[in-house]
Write a protein that holds these residues in place. Structure first.
Motif, PDB file in Angstrom:
ATOM      1  N   THR A  97      53.909  21.019  38.947  1.00 26.00           N
ATOM      2  CA  THR A  97      52.795  21.429  39.798  1.00 26.00           C
ATOM      3  C   THR A  97      52.814  22.956  39.888  1.00 26.00           C
ATOM      4  OG1 THR A  97      53.345  19.456  41.096  1.00 26.00           O
ATOM      5  CG2 THR A  97      51.685  20.960  42.007  1.00 26.00           C
ATOM      6  N   ASP A  98      51.759  23.593  39.428  1.00 30.53           N
ATOM      7  CA  ASP A  98      51.730  25.070  39.467  1.00 30.53           C
ATOM      8  C   ASP A  98      50.272  25.520  39.278  1.00 30.53           C
ATOM      9  OD1 ASP A  98      52.575  27.711  39.611  1.00 30.53           O
ATOM     10  OD2 ASP A  98      54.234  27.442  38.206  1.00 30.53           O
ATOM     11  N   PHE A  99      50.081  26.838  39.217  1.00 30.43           N
ATOM     12  CA  PHE A  99      48.723  27.381  39.069  1.00 30.43           C
ATOM     13  C   PHE A  99      48.120  27.010  37.708  1.00 30.43           C
ATOM     14  CE2 PHE A  99      50.813  30.790  41.771  1.00 30.43           C
ATOM     15  CZ  PHE A  99      50.217  30.378  42.955  1.00 30.43           C
ATOM     16  N   TYR A 100      46.837  26.594  37.736  1.00 30.16           N
ATOM     17  CA  TYR A 100      46.141  26.299  36.468  1.00 30.16           C
ATOM     18  C   TYR A 100      46.078  27.553  35.592  1.00 30.16           C
ATOM     19  CZ  TYR A 100      44.526  22.223  39.110  1.00 30.16           C
ATOM     20  OH  TYR A 100      44.467  21.085  39.876  1.00 30.16           O
TER      21      TYR A 100
ATOM     22  N   TRP B 218      53.029  38.691  42.285  1.00 30.17           N
ATOM     23  CA  TRP B 218      52.745  37.300  41.845  1.00 30.17           C
ATOM     24  C   TRP B 218      51.808  36.646  42.856  1.00 30.17           C
ATOM     25  CZ3 TRP B 218      53.977  35.814  37.116  1.00 30.17           C
ATOM     26  CH2 TRP B 218      53.921  34.462  36.769  1.00 30.17           C
ATOM     27  N   PRO B 219      50.666  36.122  42.424  1.00 28.37           N
ATOM     28  CA  PRO B 219      49.721  35.539  43.387  1.00 28.37           C
ATOM     29  C   PRO B 219      50.316  34.348  44.148  1.00 28.37           C
ATOM     30  CG  PRO B 219      48.717  35.836  41.238  1.00 28.37           C
ATOM     31  CD  PRO B 219      50.179  36.057  41.050  1.00 28.37           C
ATOM     32  N   ALA B 220      49.849  34.207  45.388  1.00 27.89           N
ATOM     33  CA  ALA B 220      50.381  33.113  46.213  1.00 27.89           C
ATOM     34  C   ALA B 220      49.363  32.007  46.389  1.00 27.89           C
ATOM     35  CB  ALA B 220      50.783  33.664  47.573  1.00 27.89           C
ATOM     36  N   ASP B 221      48.091  32.345  46.217  1.00 33.85           N
ATOM     37  CA  ASP B 221      47.076  31.381  46.615  1.00 33.85           C
ATOM     38  C   ASP B 221      45.960  31.288  45.567  1.00 33.85           C
ATOM     39  OD1 ASP B 221      45.721  29.612  48.147  1.00 33.85           O
ATOM     40  OD2 ASP B 221      44.704  31.128  49.366  1.00 33.85           O
ATOM     41  N   LEU B 222      46.188  30.450  44.573  1.00 33.91           N
ATOM     42  CA  LEU B 222      45.182  30.206  43.538  1.00 33.91           C
ATOM     43  C   LEU B 222      45.127  28.690  43.324  1.00 33.91           C
ATOM     44  CD1 LEU B 222      45.965  32.917  40.808  1.00 33.91           C
ATOM     45  CD2 LEU B 222      43.970  32.816  42.305  1.00 33.91           C
ATOM     46  N   PRO B 223      44.057  28.195  42.679  1.00 33.27           N
ATOM     47  CA  PRO B 223      43.988  26.748  42.445  1.00 33.27           C
ATOM     48  C   PRO B 223      45.208  26.243  41.672  1.00 33.27           C
ATOM     49  CG  PRO B 223      41.897  27.791  41.921  1.00 33.27           C
ATOM     50  CD  PRO B 223      42.861  28.892  42.197  1.00 33.27           C
ATOM     51  N   LYS B 224      45.795  25.178  42.185  1.00 33.04           N
ATOM     52  CA  LYS B 224      46.961  24.621  41.492  1.00 33.04           C
ATOM     53  C   LYS B 224      46.931  23.103  41.468  1.00 33.04           C
ATOM     54  CE  LYS B 224      50.596  26.329  43.633  1.00 33.04           C
ATOM     55  NZ  LYS B 224      52.001  26.409  44.101  1.00 33.04           N
TER      56      LYS B 224
END
Ligand SMILES: Nc1ncnc2c1ncn2[C@@H]1O[C@H](COP(=O)(O)OP(=O)(O)O)[C@@H](O)[C@H]1O
Ligand SMILES: N[C@@H](CCOP(=O)(O)O)C(=O)O
Length: 321
Positions: A220-223, A183-189
Motif C-alpha cells: 500500500t503506497d502512493f500511486y 517526501w509528500p505525506a498526503d497523496l492518493p494511495k
C-alpha cells in the motif's frame, strides 16, 4: 536458471491432487526470474504457473499477495490469481518451500520495448490503480523510504573494500536526508505493484498488455510512486540513459486512463529519485553479496544510479510529459 528448488513429477502430482484442475500433462522449469522458483504446469484443464517462494519473498506476506491477485483477477484485471484448492486455500508447501499454483497468462515481456509498448504499459498501470487500488487489506512498503537507511547499513560491511560502493553510499546518505524533508505525506494511495518492470508485463504481438505478473513487492503506497518506479524501468536504456519519448509515452498512457493531479505531477521527480535509490541499493546489496558460483547474475546498480542523476536535474514533473 530460476529453479532453485527441484520439483519432480511425483511431487507435482501429489501437490495438484488437492485441486480440482484435472490431470497433470506437463511440468517445465522456467529459466527466467531471479527471486522464486517457477514451473509452467499443463493439466487437462489448462495452463498454470507453479511458484515456490524462496527466501527473498516474505512468507508472512504471502496471504496478502494471494488475496490481492485474486481480487484483481476477479475484477477482470489480467493478474495471475491463484487457483484454489478444494479446501479453499491458495497456499501450500512443496519440498519445504511455501508455494502457490497461479493462472498462466498469455503473452511475452517485450525485449525491445518501443513507445507503443510503453503507452499500453502505462495504461495498464493506471488500470491496476483504478481496479485494485481499493483492495481493502493494508501492507506496508517493505522497500519504501523507511527501509533505505537500513539497506545502506546492510551494504556497509562489504562496501568497506569498494571505493565506488562507498562513494555511492555517501551520496545516498545525503540524498535520503534531502528526500526525508520533502517526501509528500498526503497523496492518493492504495495497493500498488512496486516492481512494474518490463519483465513483469506480458504483451501480445501488437504491443498490448496481456498480463501483469510478479506481485511480490506489492504493497500500500502512493500511486504516483508506483508510476515513478515504472518510469525508471520503462523510460531508460538498460544502461541507464534516459529515453524521453518512452517516458512521455508511458506517462501519457497512464494519464489518459487515470488523470494525475497537479500534486501528483509535482511529486514525480522526488518519487523518481527515491525509486532510483531503492533499486540502486537492492542491486548494490545483491552485487556486494554475490557468490560467483551462483547461476543468477546480479543486476547492475550503476544503471539505476545514472537515473538518479537524471532526475536530480528535473525541476517539474511536467518535463516527463
Ligand atoms: N502467471 C504467469 N503467466 C505466464 N508466465 C509467467 C507467470 N509467472 C511467471 N511467468 C514466467 O516466468 C518468468 C519468471 O517469473 P517471475 O515471477 O518474474 O520470477 P521472479 O519472481 O523469480 O523474478 C516470467 O518472466 C514469465 O516468463
Ligand atoms: N526489478 C528489480 C528486481 C526484482 O526482482 P524480481 O526477480 O523479483 O522481479 C530490479 O530490476 O532490480
Amino acid at each position: 536458471m530460476a529453479v532453485f528448488t527441484p520439483v519432480s513429477l511425483e511431487d507435482a502430482r501429489a501437490y495438484l491432487s488437492a485441486y480440482d484442475i484435472g490431470e497433470l500433462i506437463h511440468l517445465e522449469g522456467i529459466e527466467e526470474g531471479v527471486s522464486n522458483t517457477n514451473f509452467k504446469v499443463e493439466t487437462t484443464s489448462g495452463l498454470y504457473a507453479l511458484t515456490l517462494f524462496e527466501a527473498a519473498t516474505p512468507e508472512d506476506s504471502l496471504p496478502w499477495f494471494m488475496d490481492y491477485t485474486l481480487y484483481l483477477d476477479r475484477k477482470g484485471y489480467p493478474a495471475p490469481g491463484p487457483a484454489l484448492k478444494r479446501d479453499g486455500q491458495s497456499l501450500g508447501r512443496i519440498n519445504g518451500k511455501p508455494c502457490a499454483l497461479i493462472k498462466w497468462l498469455p503473452g511475452r515481456w517485450p525485449r525491445n520495448p518501443d513507445t507503443r509498448h510503453a503507452a499500453s504499459a502505462g495504461e495498464y498501470l493506471a488500470k491496476l490503480h483504478l481496479i485494485g487500488g481499493d483492495f481493502p487489506q493494508y501492507r506496508a512498503n517493505s522497500m519504501g523510504p523507511a527501509s533505505w537507511p537500513g539497506l545502506i547499513a546492510r551494504c556497509e560491511p562489504k562496501a568497506a573494500t569498494s571505493p565506488r560502493a562507498q562513494e555511492i553510499l555517501a551520496d545516498f546518505r545525503e540524498e535520503l536526508a534531502f528526500l526525508k524533508g520533502v517526501w509528500p505525506a498526503d497523496l492518493p494511495k492504495g495497493a500498488i505493484h512496486a516492481d512494474y518492470f518490463t519483465d513483469n508485463v506480458l504483451m501480445n504481438d501488437d504491443g498490448i498488455v496481456t498480463g501483469v505478473i510478479d506481485y511480490y513487492y506489492a504493497c500500500t503506497d502512493f500511486y504516483a510512486y508506483d508510476l515513478a518506479v515504472a518510469l525508471n524501468a520503462w523510460g531508460f536504456t538498460p544502461g541507464g540513459q534516459p529515453q524521453p519519448q518512452m517516458i512521455s509515452a508511458f506517462i501519457k498512457g497512464y494519464h489518459e486512463t487515470r488523470p494525475l493531479s497537479e500534486a501528483e505531477i509535482n511529486a514525480l521527480p522526488l518519487f523518481a529519485r527515491g525509486s532510483a535509490v531503492r533499486f540502486t541499493l537492492t542491486r548494490l546489496y545483491d552485487l556486494l553479496n554475490h557468490d560467483p558460483s551462483w547461476v543468477v547474475k546480479p543486476k547492475d546498480p550503476e544503471a539505476f544510479y545514472r537515473r538518479l542523476d537524471h532526475h536530480r536535474g528535473i525541476k517539474t514533473g511536467h518535463t516527463y510529459f
